[in-house]
Design a protein around this motif. Sequence first.
Motif, short mmCIF file in Angstrom:
data_model
loop_
_atom_site.label_atom_id
_atom_site.label_comp_id
_atom_site.label_asym_id
_atom_site.label_seq_id
_atom_site.Cartn_x
_atom_site.Cartn_y
_atom_site.Cartn_z
N ASP A 1 -19.41 -8.24 -7.17
CA ASP A 1 -18.49 -9.21 -8.47
C ASP A 1 -19.07 -8.67 -9.22
OD1 ASP A 1 -17.68 -10.32 -5.89
OD2 ASP A 1 -18.49 -12.08 -5.75
N VAL B 1 -16.90 -4.81 -9.44
CA VAL B 1 -15.84 -6.01 -10.10
C VAL B 1 -15.26 -5.82 -10.98
CG1 VAL B 1 -13.63 -6.52 -8.58
CG2 VAL B 1 -16.31 -5.18 -7.44
N LYS C 1 -12.90 -2.90 -6.12
CA LYS C 1 -13.35 -3.71 -4.48
C LYS C 1 -14.76 -3.23 -4.02
CE LYS C 1 -11.46 -2.37 -0.82
NZ LYS C 1 -12.31 -1.70 0.27
N LEU C 2 -15.46 -3.98 -3.40
CA LEU C 2 -16.44 -3.75 -2.61
C LEU C 2 -15.66 -2.42 -1.58
CD1 LEU C 2 -16.38 -4.82 0.35
CD2 LEU C 2 -16.85 -6.33 -1.40
N GLN D 1 -14.19 -11.47 -0.23
CA GLN D 1 -14.89 -12.72 -1.08
C GLN D 1 -14.73 -13.58 0.09
OE1 GLN D 1 -13.37 -12.60 -4.75
NE2 GLN D 1 -15.01 -11.85 -6.34
N MET E 1 -18.91 -0.18 -5.13
CA MET E 1 -17.90 -0.77 -5.07
C MET E 1 -16.89 0.22 -5.47
SD MET E 1 -17.47 -0.53 -8.28
CE MET E 1 -16.30 -1.72 -9.13
N SER F 1 -18.80 -10.18 -0.26
CA SER F 1 -19.18 -9.82 -1.31
C SER F 1 -20.57 -9.93 -1.50
CB SER F 1 -18.46 -10.15 -1.91
OG SER F 1 -18.24 -8.94 -3.37
N HIS G 1 -10.44 -7.21 -2.23
CA HIS G 1 -11.80 -7.76 -2.23
C HIS G 1 -11.63 -9.09 -2.31
CE1 HIS G 1 -15.70 -7.33 -4.30
NE2 HIS G 1 -15.48 -8.66 -4.98
N ASN H 1 -7.58 -5.41 -5.86
CA ASN H 1 -8.28 -6.75 -6.12
C ASN H 1 -8.00 -7.75 -5.16
OD1 ASN H 1 -8.41 -5.32 -9.11
ND2 ASN H 1 -6.73 -5.83 -9.49
#
Length: 313
Positions: free
Chosen positions: A259, A262, A274-275, A249, A284, A254, A245, A242
């Motif tokens: 998003d 996720v 996460k991506l 962002q 993801m 992202s 990610h 997390n």
Amino acid sequence: MKTIISACGKAILFGEHSVVYGHPAIAVPISSARTCAYVQEAGTLTISSVNIGGKYEVLKEPLKKGNPAYALQETVFNTLEYFGLPKEQNLEISVNSALPFAGGLGSSASMAIAVIRALAAHFNRKISDLELYNLAYKSEIINHSMPSGIDIATIIYEKPIYFKTNEPNIIKPLTCNKKIPLIVADTGMRSITADVVKSVKKEREKDPAKYDNIFSKITEIVEHAQQMIEKDRIHELGPLMNQNHELLQQADISSPELDKLVAVAKGAGALGAKLVGGGRGGCMIALAESNPLEIKKALINAGAINAFFTEIF
Ligand code: PMV
């Protein structure tokens, strides 16, 4: 005679993009989604790919830069040259991959490695991992412009690795007594890694402090994750995914679709998500320790065009 060789896909658990700038990253093979390369006799040198589309007689009309199959053609030419063989071969080289093209799962590296291995097998040549790495790296330069090398290292060794670019690269196989259960889901948005890497480079030049700060924080996550993996504390990877990610962002890597997936994965019980890979589209990953089928269903209901479960280690 037909030679068939396959190569796996890969997922970067932690550290995509920062790895391009010499920071460490952790990547794992995805052995259940593979690229198959076939070499067989034909009237002239022909390359074809279901994924990229088309069948090309590359001696009659060599492909130009910009054609999606250009890197494949160059991989074939470079490999023949490396083996001291002329381009004038009566062979068809075809590839078929279960990995989404431009999806963040290393499809281009997987294709290059499958093709080089298939040509080596067809011509009965031994090729070391380092030779394979160097040849595949040339293809990755065509695809990615400034590849870190993590994709090809993970796919060649087909093992979870801690990777850092260096002279020579640091490639440390990771061990764990527990399986890492992952759901991989595809947003369906194609995103060319080279474009994202170039855009991050531009943004980093404008604001180096911001990006250095983000990449240093990702490095801390990578180092922590490595320890958790080696101590079999898999559930602790969730919050780290997390955090990774969120940092991606902040670096504008992202996309709304990523998003959304996720958030949906976390809402459906994933310990973290996460991506993965180049970002701004593609796939993801979610850490699915307890209810993988429900997480997968939730991702499909939320618009993922494909989702699958895979276990690492
Ligand atoms: O999108 P993929 O699967 O090619 O992964 C790219 C990973 C990057 O860190 C963004 C680039 C690289 O070469 O490491």
